[in-house]
Design a protein around this motif. Structure first.
Motif, PDB file in Angstrom:
ATOM      1  N   ARG A1375      30.513 -20.182 -76.928  1.00  0.00           N
ATOM      2  CA  ARG A1375      30.286 -19.047 -77.819  1.00  0.00           C
ATOM      3  C   ARG A1375      30.312 -19.535 -79.254  1.00  0.00           C
ATOM      4  O   ARG A1375      31.371 -19.746 -79.831  1.00  0.00           O
ATOM      5  CB  ARG A1375      31.373 -17.999 -77.624  1.00  0.00           C
ATOM      6  N   GLY A1376      29.144 -19.705 -79.834  1.00  0.00           N
ATOM      7  CA  GLY A1376      29.077 -20.193 -81.202  1.00  0.00           C
ATOM      8  C   GLY A1376      28.413 -19.209 -82.117  1.00  0.00           C
ATOM      9  O   GLY A1376      28.437 -19.366 -83.326  1.00  0.00           O
ATOM     10  N   ARG A1377      27.814 -18.159 -81.545  1.00  0.00           N
ATOM     11  CA  ARG A1377      26.967 -17.371 -82.446  1.00  0.00           C
ATOM     12  C   ARG A1377      27.783 -16.509 -83.387  1.00  0.00           C
ATOM     13  O   ARG A1377      27.358 -16.236 -84.492  1.00  0.00           O
ATOM     14  CB  ARG A1377      25.974 -16.537 -81.648  1.00  0.00           C
ATOM     15  N   TYR A1394      37.333 -25.173 -75.511  1.00  0.00           N
ATOM     16  CA  TYR A1394      36.516 -24.161 -76.204  1.00  0.00           C
ATOM     17  C   TYR A1394      36.468 -22.941 -75.301  1.00  0.00           C
ATOM     18  O   TYR A1394      37.161 -22.880 -74.279  1.00  0.00           O
ATOM     19  CB  TYR A1394      35.118 -24.701 -76.522  1.00  0.00           C
ATOM     20  N   HIS A1395      35.670 -21.947 -75.665  1.00  0.00           N
ATOM     21  CA  HIS A1395      35.622 -20.764 -74.800  1.00  0.00           C
ATOM     22  C   HIS A1395      34.218 -20.216 -74.691  1.00  0.00           C
ATOM     23  O   HIS A1395      33.362 -20.443 -75.545  1.00  0.00           O
ATOM     24  CB  HIS A1395      36.572 -19.675 -75.309  1.00  0.00           C
ATOM     25  N   ALA A1396      33.958 -19.529 -73.590  1.00  0.00           N
ATOM     26  CA  ALA A1396      32.692 -18.837 -73.378  1.00  0.00           C
ATOM     27  C   ALA A1396      33.018 -17.616 -72.547  1.00  0.00           C
ATOM     28  O   ALA A1396      33.844 -17.696 -71.643  1.00  0.00           O
ATOM     29  CB  ALA A1396      31.712 -19.739 -72.640  1.00  0.00           C
ATOM     30  N   VAL A1659      26.261 -25.069 -88.314  1.00  0.00           N
ATOM     31  CA  VAL A1659      27.509 -25.502 -87.694  1.00  0.00           C
ATOM     32  C   VAL A1659      28.529 -24.376 -87.776  1.00  0.00           C
ATOM     33  O   VAL A1659      28.731 -23.799 -88.829  1.00  0.00           O
ATOM     34  CB  VAL A1659      28.042 -26.745 -88.437  1.00  0.00           C
ATOM     35  N   ARG A1660      29.150 -24.050 -86.625  1.00  0.00           N
ATOM     36  CA  ARG A1660      30.135 -22.964 -86.633  1.00  0.00           C
ATOM     37  C   ARG A1660      31.552 -23.471 -86.444  1.00  0.00           C
ATOM     38  O   ARG A1660      32.500 -22.719 -86.596  1.00  0.00           O
ATOM     39  CB  ARG A1660      29.829 -21.972 -85.501  1.00  0.00           C
ATOM     40  N   ALA A1676      24.841 -22.870 -79.651  1.00  0.00           N
ATOM     41  CA  ALA A1676      25.633 -23.022 -78.441  1.00  0.00           C
ATOM     42  C   ALA A1676      25.660 -24.442 -77.916  1.00  0.00           C
ATOM     43  O   ALA A1676      25.734 -24.660 -76.727  1.00  0.00           O
ATOM     44  CB  ALA A1676      25.159 -22.054 -77.364  1.00  0.00           C
ATOM     45  N   GLU A1677      25.581 -25.401 -78.830  1.00  0.00           N
ATOM     46  CA  GLU A1677      25.745 -26.789 -78.399  1.00  0.00           C
ATOM     47  C   GLU A1677      27.090 -27.278 -78.919  1.00  0.00           C
ATOM     48  O   GLU A1677      27.527 -26.881 -79.986  1.00  0.00           O
ATOM     49  CB  GLU A1677      24.651 -27.675 -78.997  1.00  0.00           C
TER      50      GLU A1677
END
Length: 1792
Positions: A1375-1377, A1394-1396, A1659-1660, A1676-1677
């Motif tokens: 989850r990067g957005r 990380y998480h999704a 970049v997040r 999402a990379e």
């Protein structure tokens, strides 16, 4: 007359007949001492069967309905009903309260249970959500709370074999709870097919996760985990009400009247049917059972308690009985024997022996009984029935004599005549019938005068008259036996009544409160011999009055115990006892009457502690026995400290006014001025309504308070330092025992107490949340760890704090009258005293409550008002000073003696090592020896004693002394007149500080060429102050009236003063002697001004709307300015002395010509051009900007312009001093704001050279001197001003990503409308027995412990096939957005976390294997890793959720171990919507979280305990990140939309400072997106424009321009070497890259390019490990970048934007395809765990499908097209468009 004091005799509860069996259960136990504990009405009873003795616990104020026994069986917890019900934990041996738990439940407390080791207690409320609450009961602290169930909960129990597990059951449910952190999480029991879903009434926990529960149909349900595994059918034939576990097994009791005993595996041992025993009866129903050894206790529905010895089980022993359900009204006393007769709606009549405390006879009648009477010979007993009949029985054998029914309505009262010949029967149809006893009850007469039902009857001693009371409160008299009404009052005058049970009549006037006309007194009975009267009322209270009591509102003693209404009360035949009966509680109370003589012998017995006093403070007779209050104290009690607007209201008011402001701020507003002011000196001390607020600090400085300022005064240098943390009047001050910290309490809607350090002047802790309106007294404990405070709310709440933690320890209502002082016992930290108006109370802490006992005065004195109190040399001794000048000496709670100390009130007292010092209104300081035997020395404060070094003049001799403190060889004295004096032991007095006395100060003038100013006040003095470093009052003069204005003449020789009676005078400025005075007006003179230049004219403005102009030389009035419609507020001359500018109360700005006073109209444009000699006007275009957004609520009262016409200073009603640039055009100008005054600032003036600003605070009587600091001169000291009201309208910048993130609204899974409703438990939360093959084969990749096993939900009616178990093995995606800083290294870079979606993912970099944390039930939004070595691999994740009701769907934060996935703590939070940022503190013990709620609340947790430490609204716009400083546990920074704030945690309070931009030109507040930290308090924030701001403390010191070309989304501080990584949104170019590594001060950097092939990299998230940087992108990379070679390695891929709709698996290989709305189709390899390919289609795709051979792929698009690709190349093959609509599903036919 005597009724003005309460009777001196006393009642003591001796016995209670009854037991509460109805509507309660499990409320009967054996204690460790083999006594029996239970409750009835509002009393806890401990009964010793051996001694046949009862002890009572009377700490409750209403019905007790639940009881739990501590595992050690000495302590008992009981819960009550009521609006604010509380739980008491008490000792069954001493019946004293140990702890009180309150302020959480409403309605009532239905169940209670202790845990295995007795440390925690769980309670269930009766509110609509049936809240379940877990307490640390010793500390009185709630640990966790959650909604229990939508329907009633009947029983709750801790699982005694598993820690932190509970079980609750009730209407149609059973729930299994686990407690983790502060979260109670329920799982519903699954009934399955084993048993019917039904109501569960009771439960008991056993080993191996087994739970036994009793159901409504009489079965016992056995649970394993959360599943029903078997039922024991027909254990009872009806509902099982009680289940009790003991060492041998279990006992159950049910509605069928049976007790069953079971062994530990629930095999039946035996059954005891109580209905079959000799004491049994049909319908017996068991409500409570307790099995101990060979004894079983049984409580029944009908208020009986049986004791059964197991081997004689058919002979139960009846040890207590009472009336059953139905109201209890009938009570009669045997005329010669100690017997009482009661009759109830349960149709039984019972006779009780008052000596043996036992029931001796019982007889059941046909009808409910409402009243009873025994004839004088004691032979006949008459009973009046509800149906209108009455029955007469023989007392001896209860056989019937006669049964007569003459009436249809209930008989409410009957009485035999004193000679035994007649029976009078009063009926509800308003008549009284008279029957002859000897004539077999033949009717003789009838009395029909009443218009309402008959309530009471009394016969005269000669049996010739009868008096009645009826429901209208009328009292009527009749002649007997005929029943003729007597109307002639004289006939009745001499009659002596045989008994007095009437509630109306002259003799009992006093039982009614003065102004009430209600009839809530149900019964009275007079004791002629003892001259006392006992009454019973609807509130459960028994009162004792003197008899007769003639005047309304007599004093009384009161006794509580009954709940609800007491229906009847009677003296026993020999007046030894009082018997009272309770209507709804069916209980009979027997009170022992203790006469005055006996009372003296029992003095050593301490008064019964109870929360409601048994004293007479509630009575409201004319207080003629209390001496007049001293005038000063009276004035003080009339102060309310209420405000129309509190400072806390400002943010809301501003929000409300924002709309108007939008229209107003079209013009670009001026910047705030460059100059600032600093508080330099304050003249004043608050003595007029405060006491003991003046101390020496450790190093000999003096600390006190005035207005909203804490002042530290250095008497050697004559300088002051200030604590400016308060924003309203400080009312009290206490010094820490080490003399270095100070606690101050202030006025406010939710007033705060600040504890601050006198050295650094920094706040250490701020306490708030429990007081209202203000805090009037504080005191530290002897060890300095605790603090007690008293509020000025109506109940004068007392709170005990652990101030360092900011925790409330205990709270209690103090008194309804004002409390002046609180003192903590120096020897026992749990004890304290409070003193106030007619109040001296001794408190001790009990858990979350305080128990108070009133001081017992006895015959030694009167109940006096106490002004001060101290403890003596032992814990028992206390001393208090009264308002009459006495000192009272107390031992324990008893007054031992009084000593006359002063004339007038003793206001202050101080304990020394070997004695005491006192000060009083008489202006004398007295030194005493250590027992107040001798006065050793007195000092009178007189002008003659004033030493030469004084900083002022004493206004009067012997001023009233309000504070005394000793130290450094001196006595420090504070007076009511606002003076602080230092008395040398040898006698001379030095005056150090002084201010005006009580009364508002308005008049202020500064001298035209000297640093001095003049003030004039309502205290009728005119004073001249020196503003140069000597800071003293130079001269003072008394005036005949108070004044509101003054002015120096231009040459400084004369001083004009306007007075409040409409006169004014001119005085010589040096000697203050009169030159001349005039009296032309009636109303206040509001402003007075000399014309400039030679000072030829004097303009005098008054409140009657005129301005008079006088010629100074000739002393004549030469003109009058008319035309104002309201009172004049300000006047100013122009430079030429020809024009006057005038402001009025109606906000008019007028101009008059001098000297005649002709009105002129001048266009507003011209006003600016005129040169004004002074500017104090608040109206007009030039100062439009000084009016705040909330102008309706608050007025700007004063303004003054510097002589260089640059800066306008204003003062307003809220106590703010503000600086504006002049001219302040355009609405809502920017300003700098300073708080020091408390309420309205009445006047502001610059000195002649603009070097100082002088301000006056009206009601705070203080004169404050501020130094003006020019723009360049500023030291690098934080400017303590707040910038303006409104955030600048300049945009904070724009970026699509930021805007989207800001506006995103998270769909909450719990709320999103499912197409099918979902029930049951998420699969991974369910548990079942693993099957054999599963046990063996766990997937080799997962390092996690076995997944919690799954269980399918019940879909009744479907054929059930066992579902194969699914175990999550891989998650593709990140989850990067809309999240950031959510990828971290663990284990030195071997793993990343990380998480999704709702899963936390641990990904091994080398092998690509993943393991998962799956306890979240909704999307995770943020993640952080604890950096402290003690907490290695500890991760916190926050999720979205719905409303913050603490239920399972509320937003929560999980803290878990990344390696073994164990949940360590769950924090349910009050952030509605979700948690968007989390951060650990430096020590790792604290966690910071930010919510998505509208206030963006910031909360700090102690996560291991699950305790919330502090919480506060963060900002009105989105906060993106908040992070602790890496070296701090108390400081953190939050950044967000146009916002950066620097926070400090002080105790429980969060203090914030906005970032200040003012030092850099052109700096504007941008939207801040990320934060990092450097050494020396540097902070770096990344902005939306790509700049990075560098802050020192909270001031912007430089900007790193264009650190990135787009927004800086992520920053990471490496703790190891201090290097900083930034990540932003950039197009890849030769120099630039989206990731940069910087040095510690952000001066040099190195850029890294991400080789992703994207047009722009966004970049997040960044994180730095050993030589590697981990980057998470918006696409999402997750990429790993090597620091040395800048090589990129993509670790994780995923779809960028949501919803993924298309999914297809390859027909023969381990591949699958996915298609999403981000316009890509991706091919994934399951075995290699990676993405093989992706195709950008350019449009959102909805569905994909493989052809049967797997060589072609069809893709359906959102816009209606579909595309066919060849699989080998995944290239576009053909493109067809079928329809314009959305294409949803397609299949490839097998023969294509």
């Amino acid at each position: 007359m005597a009724a003005r004091s309460a009777p001196s005799c006393h009642l003591r509860l001796e016995w209670v007949y009854g037991y509460r069996g109805h509507q309660c259960r499990n409320n009967l136990y054996y204690t460790a001492a083999k006594e029996i504990v239970y409750f009835v009405a509002g009393v806890g009873v401990v009964y010793s069967p051996r001694e046949h003795r009862q002890k009572f616990y009377r700490g409750h104020s209403d019905d007790i309905i639940s009881l739990a026994l501590h595992p050690e069986r000495v302590l008992v917890a009981t819960g009550q009903v009521g609006k604010e019900p509380y739980i008491c934990v008490w000792d069954s041996y001493t019946v004293q309260t140990i702890s009180i738990l309150k302020d959480v439940h409403t309605h009532g407390i239905a169940c209670l249970a202790f845990d295995l080791d007795g440390q925690r207690l769980v309670s269930v409320g009766l509110d609509s959500k049936n809240a379940v609450c877990v307490w640390d009961w010793k500390r009185g602290k709630m640990l966790s709370m959650a909604p229990g169930h939508t329907d009633r909960i009947f029983d709750i129990s801790w699982d005694l074999y598993q820690p932190n597990k509970l079980v609750s059951c009730g209407v149609k449910h059973i729930k299994f709870w686990s407690l983790c952190g502060n979260a109670l999480t329920p799982k519903r029991g699954v009934f399955g097919k084993t048993g019917d879903l039904q109501t569960i009434l009771c439960l008991a926990c056993a080993r191996d996760e087994l739970t036994y529960s009793g159901a409504l149909n009489g079965d016992i349900y056995v649970w394993k985990g959360i599943n029903l595994i078997r039922t024991i059918q027909g254990a009872h034939t009806a509902g099982i009400f009680s289940m009790n576990a003991c060492e041998e097994g279990f006992a159950t009791g049910g509605r069928d009247g049976c007790i069953r005993l079971w062994d530990l595996t629930f095999k039946p041992i035996t059954v005891i049917d109580l209905r079959e025993t000799d004491q049994g009866y049909k319908g017996l129903s068991v409500r409570s059972v307790c099995w101990r050894g060979d004894h079983i206790l049984v409580g029944t529905q009908d208020s009986e308690i049986f004791e059964i010895v197991v081997h004689e089980r058919n002979k139960p022993f009846l040890i207590m009985q009472g009336h059953c359900e139905g109201e209890l009204w009938a009570l009669a006393i045997h005329p010669t024997k100690p017997l009482a007769v009661t009759g109830s709606d349960d149709r039984s009549v019972r006779i009780w022996s008052l000596v043996d405390h036992a029931l001796i006879a019982r007889c059941n009648m046909e009808e409910p009984i409402r009243c009873a009477a025994v004839n004088v010979d004691g032979i006949h007993l008459a009973l009046g029935m509800k149906d209108g009949s009455f029955t007469v029985l023989r007392v001896r054998d209860m056989t019937e004599v006669v049964h007569i029914k003459d009436r249809k309505e209930a008989i409410h009262e009957l009485k035999y005549s004193p000679d035994g010949t007649y029976l009078a029967v009063g009926c509800n149809d308003s008549s009284v019938d008279i029957y002859g006893v000897a004539q077999r009850y033949k009717k003789f007469g009838e009395c029909v005068g009443s218009l309402s039902f008959i309530t009471h009857l009394d016969w005269s001693s000669d049996s010739r008259y009868l008096q009645t009371n009826d429901g209208n409160g009328k009292r009527l008299f009749y002649r007997m036996p005929g029943g003729k009404e007597v109307t002639n009052k004289d006939e009745i005058k001499g009659v002596h009544w045989a008994s007095w049970t009437c509630v109306s009549g002259l003799e009992v006037n006093g039982i009614w409160p003065k102004y009430s006309d209600i009839n809530d007194i149900n019964s009275v009975d007079g004791n002629y011999i003892g001259q006392v009267l006992v009454t019973a009322d609807d509130y459960g209270i028994i009162k004792l009055f003197r008899y007769p009591c003639l005047r309304k509102g007599a004093k009384f003693k009161k006794y509580i115990g009954h709940s609800a209404h007491v229906t009847n009360v009677r003296w026993s035949h020999d007046y030894q006892w009082v018997i009272s009966i309770g209507g709804a509680d069916h209980s009979v109370f027997q009170w022992k009457f203790i006469t005055e003589r006996k009372l003296k012998d029992t003095l050593h017995i301490a008064p019964q502690e109870s929360l409601a006093d048994s004293n007479s403070d509630e009575s409201d007779s004319d207080l003629s026995d209390v001496p007049e209050l001293d005038s000063e104290i009276e004035q003080e009690t009339q102060l309310t400290y209420r405000r129309q607007v509190y400072k806390e209201d400002l943010p809301q008011l501003k929000e409300q006014c924002k709309e108007k402001q939008k229209s107003g701020t079209s013009k670009r507003r001026e910047w705030a001025p460059g100059n600032s002011i600093r508080l330099h000196f304050v003249h004043g001390y608050r003595g007029y309504d405060c006491r003991s607020n003046l101390f020496y600090t450790q190093i000999g400085e003096i600390v006190y308070h005035v207005a909203a300022v804490g002042v530290i005064y250095n008497r050697q240098q004559n300088t002051q330092r200030f604590y400016l943390g308060h924003d309203d009047d400080i009312l009290c001050l206490a010094l820490h025992p080490l003399k270095d910290y100070v606690a101050t309490g202030q006025v406010g809607r939710d007033p705060s107490i600040h504890i601050w350090d006198t050295e650094t002047i920094k706040p250490l802790s701020i306490l708030k949340g429990y007081h209202q309106y203000g805090v009037c007294a504080v005191d530290f404990s002897a060890d300095g760890k605790r603090l007690a405070s008293v509020g000025i709310d109506d109940g004068h709440t007392i709170v005990l704090w652990d101030w360092k933690k900011g925790e409330k320890l205990s709270i209690a209502r103090g008194s309804k009258d004002k409390i002046f002082v609180v003192k903590m016992n120096p020897y026992v930290p749990d004890k304290l005293i409070t003193a106030g108006i007619k109040h001296m109370k001794f408190w001790r802490r009990a858990g979350g409550g305080l128990i108070g006992r009133k001081g017992y005065i006895g015959t030694l004195g009167k109940n006096d008002t106490m002004m001060c109190a101290v403890y003596g040399w032992t814990e028992e001794m206390a001393f208090s000073g009264t308002s009459t000048g006495d000192v009272c000496i107390w031992r324990d709670v008893f007054l031992v003696k009084t000593v006359k100390a002063h004339d007038g009130p003793v206001f202050s007292m101080h304990a020394l090592e070997k004695g005491f010092v006192t000060g009083g209104k008489d202006g004398v300081v007295a030194l005493w020896d250590d027992s107040f035997e001798r006065c050793l020395k007195t000092y009178a404060i007189k002008r003659a004693a004033l030493a030469p070094g004084s900083k002022g003049l004493l206004l009067e001799d012997n001023p009233s002394i309000r504070a005394i403190s000793l130290g450094h060889g001196h006595i420090l004295v504070g007076t009511k007149n606002g003076e602080i004096l230092e008395v040398d032991k040898s006698g001379p007095v030095t005056l150090l500080v002084q201010g005006h006395m009580e009364g508002e100060v308005w008049g202020l003038a500064t001298h035209p060429y000297l640093p001095i100013c003049a003030t004039v006040s309502d205290d009728k003095t005119l004073r001249i102050w020196d503003l140069s470093p000597s800071h003293c009052m130079l001269a003072v003069r008394k005036l005949k009236k108070g004044g509101r204005c003054c002015c120096f003449s231009p040459d400084g020789k004369a001083l004009a003063v306007g007075l409040n009676d409409g006169s004014f005078l001119m005085a010589n400025a040096d000697t203050l002697e009169d030159l001349v005075s005039f009296h032309h007006r009636k109303d206040i003179i509001s402003d007075i001004r000399f014309s400039p230049g030679s000072g030829k004219y004097l303009a005098v403005a008054s409140h009657d709307s005129f301005i008079d102009i006088y010629n100074v030389m000739s002393s004549k009035r030469v003109g009058i300015c008319k035309g104002a419609t309201s009172y004049i507020t300000h006047i100013d001359w122009d430079i030429r002395g020809k024009l006057l500018q005038v402001n009025t109360g109606a906000k008019e700005q007028l101009f008059f010509e001098a000297p005649r006073g002709k009105k002129q109209t001048i266009p507003s444009v011209e006003v600016e051009k005129i040169g004004w000699a002074s500017w104090t006007s608040v109206l007009g275009l030039c100062c439009e900007g000084i009016w705040p957004v909330i102008g309706e609520v608050t007025d700007v009262t004063a303004s003054c312009l510097t002589s260089d016409k640059m800066i306008l200073a204003t003062g307003d009603d809220l106590g703010f001093v503000k600086l504006f640039r002049y001219p302040a055009k355009g609405k809502f100008g920017k300003f700098k704001r300073y708080v020091a005054h408390s309420t309205h600032v009445t006047n502001v003036r610059w000195t002649y050279d603009d070097s100082m600003l002088v301000t006056l605070g009206g009601a705070d009587m203080s004169l404050m001197v501020w130094t003006n600091e020019m723009e360049g001169y500023r030291e690098k000291r934080p400017c303590d001003s707040e910038e303006s009201d409104i955030d600048s309208e300049e945009d904070g910048g724009y970026d699509s990503d930021v805007t989207r993130e800001n506006e995103i609204s998270y769909t909450i899974r719990a709320l999103s409308t499912n197409i099918r409703p979902m029930f049951g438990i998420k699969p991974h939360l369910q548990q079942k027995e693993p099957s054999v093959d599963e046990r063996g084969s766990r997937p080799p990749v997962s390092r996690a412990p076995p997944q919690p096993e799954k269980l399918q939900t019940n879909n009744v009616g479907k054929k059930k096939r066992p579902i194969e178990d699914l175990v999550l093995e891989l998650v593709f995606g990140y989850r990067g957005r809309d999240c950031r800083n959510n990828v971290h290294y663990l284990n030195d870079g071997d793993d990343i976390i990380y998480h999704a979606a709702s899963v936390g993912i641990l990904h091994n970099v080398a092998t690509g294997t993943q393991s998962f944390y799956q306890e979240h039930n909704d999307d995770i939004l943020c993640l952080t890793v604890n950096q402290h070595p003690r907490f290695i691999n500890i991760v916190a994740t926050g999720q979205v959720g719905d409303s913050a009701d603490m239920s399972a769907t509320a937003p929560s934060i999980h803290i878990w171990d990344a390696m073994n996935k164990q949940t360590l703590s769950i924090l349910r939070c009050y952030h509605s919507k979700g948690v968007c940022s989390v951060s650990f503190s430096a020590t790792g013990k604290l966690l910071l979280s930010v919510g998505l709620d509208p206030e963006h609340t910031i909360t700090i947790w102690r996560w291991q305990e699950g305790a919330k430490i502090a919480s506060r609204a963060g900002h009105n716009q989105r906060i993106f990140v908040a992070e602790f400083r890496p070296d701090s546990d108390s400081q953190f920074v939050s950044v967000g939309v146009k916002h950066v704030k620097f926070w400090t945690l002080a105790g429980r309070a969060l203090l914030s400072k906005k970032g200040l931009l003012s030092t850099l030109e052109d700096a504007r507040m941008q939207t801040m997106l990320a934060v990092a930290f450097g050494a020396n308090n540097l902070t770096f924030t990344g902005t939306i424009s790509g700049d990075v701001c560098v802050w020192k403390d909270h001031i912007l010191c430089r900007i790193v321009a264009r650190a990135h070309n787009g927004p800086v989304f992520a920053m990471y501080t490496t703790l190891r070497d201090g290097l900083i990584v930034t990540g932003g949104k950039e197009r890849p170019s030769k120099e630039g890259g989206a990731v940069k590594l910087w040095d510690q001060e952000l001066r040099r950097c190195r850029a890294f390019r991400l080789e992703t092939g994207q047009v722009t990299d966004c970049v997040r998230s960044v994180c730095r490990g050993k030589g590697k940087i981990l980057v998470g992108t918006r696409n999402a990379e997750i990429i790993e970048v090597g620091e040395k070679n800048a090589a990129c390695n993509i670790l994780v891929n995923g779809h960028v934007d949501g919803p993924i709709w298309g999914l297809a698996t390859h027909p023969s290989r381990d591949f699958f395809l996915s298609a999403a709305e981000d316009g890509t189709v991706r091919l994934w390899d399951i075995a290699d765990k990676k993405m093989l390919n992706k195709v950008n289609l350019g449009h959102a795709a909805r569905t994909v499908c493989y052809s049967p051979e797997g060589d072609m792929v069809a893709i359906g698009m959102k816009n209606g097209e579909f595309i066919i690709l060849l699989n080998q190349l995944l290239q576009r093959h053909s493109k067809l468009c079928h329809s314009n609509g959305l294409l949803c599903r397609q299949q490839v036919s097998p023969d294509l």
